[in-house]
Scaffold this active site. Structure first.
Site, PDB file in Angstrom:
ATOM      1  N   CYS A  74       0.781  -1.342  -0.333  1.00  0.00           N
ATOM      2  CA  CYS A  74      -0.335   0.261  -0.529  1.00  0.00           C
ATOM      3  C   CYS A  74       0.903   1.361   0.470  1.00  0.00           C
ATOM      4  CB  CYS A  74      -0.918  -0.034   1.048  1.00  0.00           C
ATOM      5  SG  CYS A  74      -2.209   1.391   1.002  1.00  0.00           S
ATOM      6  N   GLY A  75       0.940   2.053  -0.716  1.00  0.00           N
ATOM      7  CA  GLY A  75       1.582   2.552  -1.382  1.00  0.00           C
ATOM      8  C   GLY A  75       1.481   4.520  -0.171  1.00  0.00           C
ATOM      9  N   CYS A 198      -4.922   5.748  -4.415  1.00  0.00           N
ATOM     10  CA  CYS A 198      -4.489   4.386  -4.202  1.00  0.00           C
ATOM     11  C   CYS A 198      -3.253   4.924  -4.654  1.00  0.00           C
ATOM     12  CB  CYS A 198      -5.278   4.059  -5.129  1.00  0.00           C
ATOM     13  SG  CYS A 198      -4.500   2.226  -4.760  1.00  0.00           S
TER      14      CYS A 198
HETATM   15  N1  LIG Z   1      -6.296  -2.491  -1.916  1.00  0.00           N
HETATM   16  C1  LIG Z   1      -5.414  -2.835  -1.997  1.00  0.00           C
HETATM   17  C2  LIG Z   1      -3.265  -2.184  -1.115  1.00  0.00           C
HETATM   18  C3  LIG Z   1      -3.787  -1.170  -0.567  1.00  0.00           C
HETATM   19  C4  LIG Z   1      -3.295   0.168  -1.788  1.00  0.00           C
HETATM   20  C5  LIG Z   1      -2.849   0.850  -1.631  1.00  0.00           C
HETATM   21  N2  LIG Z   1      -4.683   2.158  -1.162  1.00  0.00           N
HETATM   22  C6  LIG Z   1      -2.528   1.418  -2.067  1.00  0.00           C
HETATM   23  O1  LIG Z   1      -2.257   3.061  -1.832  1.00  0.00           O
HETATM   24  O2  LIG Z   1      -1.604   1.744  -2.899  1.00  0.00           O
HETATM   25  C7  LIG Z   1      -4.890  -4.267  -2.833  1.00  0.00           C
HETATM   26  O3  LIG Z   1      -5.065  -5.808  -1.503  1.00  0.00           O
HETATM   27  O4  LIG Z   1      -3.835  -4.751  -3.860  1.00  0.00           O
END
Ligand SMILES: N[C@@H](CCC[C@H](N)C(=O)O)C(=O)O
Length: 259
Positions: A74-75, A198
């Site tokens: 999670c970035g 995201c």
């Molecule tokens: N929900 C995603 C992981 C989280 C991504 C996140 N919000 C970000 O900021 O990169 C997954 O399960 O792939």
């Protein structure tokens, strides 16, 4: 038993943070993590992140989606966790930490947290969409009607459909604003809804746009529902290296969980 928790957000992607350096958190309790992230029955968040000790790096990141399951990178969570570690005086102006996808470097620049992401060796161009992994899997496609299309229905269908099925993917919809600016909305697996931002998603979009020739630049500005992020990278013969995700990360509140 009570446990102190913190809430952080990075461009509206919000996380429950728990200092687990003493290993007091029950990581197997998927139902508890899911409940803590619930916006009506819990604190409310897109995910929960544990700050843990690491033998060589400054700390370790353990990330769970709002559904309670541990997931891939999670970035925005990595940027928020770094700010959390700084607020706890675990680190100062720069640091390194290990996440599920490997080591990351982080640098603080005023209000901004700059996070180095993994190199991206391959980008798959499927013509109507692009697929790439920036620590988490991302489907990227253009959407002209980005302000008002039904992201929850369309995003969910793509996330669950071929070729992703049960493992799923995150789904990013993109509209070009200028030669180095793009608007992005993301449907996240594990949240099973749109999030306001995201980090691995905008990283995927920036690289995909460069790969497709939509931007000649190696610094790309991304407008998301919760603010603005910047992604920079170096394009080499072996793919995209030196990838950095930059944006704000803030503590929202602190409290006690009773469980
Ligand atoms: N929900 C995603 C992981 C989280 C991504 C996140 N919000 C970000 O900021 O990169 C997954 O399960 O792939």
């Amino acid at each position: 038993m009570t446990h102190t928790f913190y809430k952080y957000q990075g461009t509206g992607n919000d996380f429950v943070m728990i200092d687990n350096r003493l290993n007091t958190f029950n990581k197997q309790d998927t139902a508890l993590i899911n409940r803590l992230c619930d916006r009506r029955f819990g604190i409310g968040a897109d995910g929960l992140i544990l700050l843990e000790n690491h033998d060589e790096a400054d700390f370790k990141m353990v990330y769970y989606n709002a559904d309670g399951n541990e997931s891939t990178m999670c970035g925005n969570g990595g940027r928020c966790l770094s700010q959390f570690a700084k607020d706890l005086n675990v680190i100062d102006k720069k640091a390194s930490f290990e996440a599920i996808d490997g080591m990351h470097h982080v640098v603080f620049d005023g209000d901004l947290v700059q996070l180095q992401m993994q190199d991206v060796p391959t980008v798959e161009d499927h013509k109507s969409y692009v697929f790439l992994n920036t620590g988490s899997p991302h489907h990227v496609q253009f959407e002209d009607n980005i302000a008002s299309f039904d992201i929850k229905t369309i995003g969910r269908n793509i996330r669950n459909g071929a070729p992703y099925y049960k493992e799923g993917t995150n789904v990013n919809f993109v509209k070009k604003i200028s030669s180095n600016e793009f608007q992005v909305r993301t449907y996240e697996r594990g949240v099973e809804d749109e999030t306001l931002s995201c980090g691995t998603g905008v990283t995927a979009v920036a690289i995909a746009m460069n790969y497709l020739g939509e931007t000649p630049d190696n610094t790309v500005h991304l407008k998301v529902q919760g603010g603005e992020l910047k992604v920079s990278f170096t394009k080499t013969e072996s793919g995209y290296n030196n990838v950095w995700l930059t944006g704000p990360a803030k503590q929202v509140f602190k409290g006690e969980i009773a469980w």
